[in-house]
Design an enzyme around this catalytic site. Sequence first.
Site, mmCIF file in Angstrom:
data_model
loop_
_atom_site.group_PDB
_atom_site.id
_atom_site.type_symbol
_atom_site.label_atom_id
_atom_site.label_comp_id
_atom_site.label_asym_id
_atom_site.label_seq_id
_atom_site.Cartn_x
_atom_site.Cartn_y
_atom_site.Cartn_z
ATOM 1 N N LYS A 147 -13.693 -0.583 5.437
ATOM 2 C CA LYS A 147 -14.297 -1.354 4.354
ATOM 3 C C LYS A 147 -15.360 -2.318 4.863
ATOM 4 O O LYS A 147 -16.454 -2.386 4.325
ATOM 5 C CB LYS A 147 -13.218 -2.151 3.603
ATOM 6 C CG LYS A 147 -12.427 -1.338 2.634
ATOM 7 C CD LYS A 147 -11.339 -0.552 3.287
ATOM 8 C CE LYS A 147 -10.500 0.198 2.272
ATOM 9 N NZ LYS A 147 -9.502 1.053 2.912
ATOM 10 N N ASP A 200 -1.259 -5.844 8.868
ATOM 11 C CA ASP A 200 -2.247 -4.851 8.470
ATOM 12 C C ASP A 200 -3.502 -5.636 8.067
ATOM 13 O O ASP A 200 -3.495 -6.377 7.083
ATOM 14 C CB ASP A 200 -1.711 -4.017 7.295
ATOM 15 C CG ASP A 200 -2.633 -2.844 6.979
ATOM 16 O OD1 ASP A 200 -3.807 -2.867 7.419
ATOM 17 O OD2 ASP A 200 -2.199 -1.912 6.294
ATOM 18 N N TRP A 248 0.861 -1.194 0.000
ATOM 19 C CA TRP A 248 0.000 0.000 0.000
ATOM 20 C C TRP A 248 0.896 1.243 0.000
ATOM 21 O O TRP A 248 1.846 1.312 0.799
ATOM 22 C CB TRP A 248 -0.881 -0.036 1.255
ATOM 23 C CG TRP A 248 -1.836 1.117 1.388
ATOM 24 C CD1 TRP A 248 -2.648 1.622 0.416
ATOM 25 C CD2 TRP A 248 -2.082 1.886 2.579
ATOM 26 N NE1 TRP A 248 -3.395 2.652 0.937
ATOM 27 C CE2 TRP A 248 -3.063 2.831 2.251
ATOM 28 C CE3 TRP A 248 -1.587 1.861 3.882
ATOM 29 C CZ2 TRP A 248 -3.560 3.754 3.178
ATOM 30 C CZ3 TRP A 248 -2.073 2.763 4.802
ATOM 31 C CH2 TRP A 248 -3.047 3.698 4.458
HETATM 32 C C1 LMR Z 1 -6.800 2.366 -0.633
HETATM 33 O O1 LMR Z 1 -5.734 1.729 -0.658
HETATM 34 O O2 LMR Z 1 -7.340 2.808 -1.654
HETATM 35 C C2 LMR Z 1 -7.466 2.601 0.680
HETATM 36 O O3 LMR Z 1 -6.788 1.958 1.698
HETATM 37 C C3 LMR Z 1 -7.719 4.022 0.954
HETATM 38 C C4 LMR Z 1 -6.493 4.803 1.281
HETATM 39 O O4 LMR Z 1 -6.502 5.466 2.308
HETATM 40 O O5 LMR Z 1 -5.529 4.777 0.513
#
Ligand code: LMR
Length: 399
Positions: free
Chosen positions: A246, A211, A130
Amino acid sequence: MFDAILAAPPDSILGLTEAWKQDPNPLKVNLGVGVYKDAAGNTPILASVKAAEAAILHSATTKSYMPISGAPEYGSCVRELIFGSAHEIIQAGRARTAHTPGGTAALRAGADFLKKVVPAATVWMSAPTWANHKGVFAAAGFASKDYPYYDAANRDLDFPRMQEALEAIPAGDIVLLHACCHNPSGVDLDAEQWRTVAAIAGRRGWLPFLDFAYQGYGDGLEQDRAGVLALAAACPEFIVASSFSKNFGLYQDRTGALTLVAGSAAAADRAFSHVELAIRVNYSNPPAHGGLIVSRILSDAALRDQWLAELTAMREHIAATRRQFVAALASHEVPGDFSFIARQKGMFSFSGLGDVQVKFLRDARSIYIVGGGRINVAGITSHNLDYLCTSIREALASY
Ligand code: LMR
């Protein structure tokens, strides 16, 4: 003082939504941020959440401060969700939980705590991960390194290389793992692979930091615990960052949790006192609303059942959309085998589109996709499916 400052780049995920909002093209599609959308393209408030909110509004008597780590009932509900109610960690009181403003604040509170405890540690992250993971741990002062995860050529997990890398990580380092629905790849470990990873963590002595932002979006609430339970069986200490954005649809209520597991209840209490210090100097104590909703739903049998049915419907809708997307890509004669999209888990799909194609889709077709080719599958609807597939075919033909 501020005149000479150059503007920071827009956020690679949230910035896309802002750009999409400004785009006048009526055909525009937002497949960027991970937000659930129903068949009509809306992100409705869950009925179970509405019911819990009504009950909270009716019975609330104060807006006084929350404890630094939130309400104890919330912590209990979260731990039962993570581990299952009969788990030894819960019975032994080896875990403590802080209610945090979303999963991001859970990651940050955990990172701030760890910076105090193991300041020289390196944080290891999956390649890819992420986008905000690196930023959060860097902001806490940590250097990060990558471990192999996604095999782009085979569109699958590169488990042999991941395993090899995890074996080489020294004791005292921190390894960030996605408990399920890996973001951005959608490629997860199976139960056996989790046991292997957990055994490595136990033997090598690095700290797993999970996570857990998509519990219930993979195979189901209980099935998605496989990684947590494997680690719990092999490692006396680990950390879990939960997000309820989510699975409860509480995006804007910023509802998450940091759960610290230690070898004994006394050790958990001592360590957790430092988590509370980290929170106090950051946001002091959590915003109550989202946590009250989660606690109310999880502690009321009827509301819990209603929520579980809604969560199941969201998961199944995304799985069905994956299959429709694969079929539509084939019927639009988009070259390539896209069957892997139906195998991926959670909200996202690593589409295989490269950055040039992502740029073409945004600039020429107003289709917004995160750099690297991550698609929010929930953003695909029957209204935009044809346009999307035609545009992807053009993108692949042009570049
Ligand atoms: C995403 O990866 O799109 C979500 O977790 C929202 C974010 O805060 O990035």
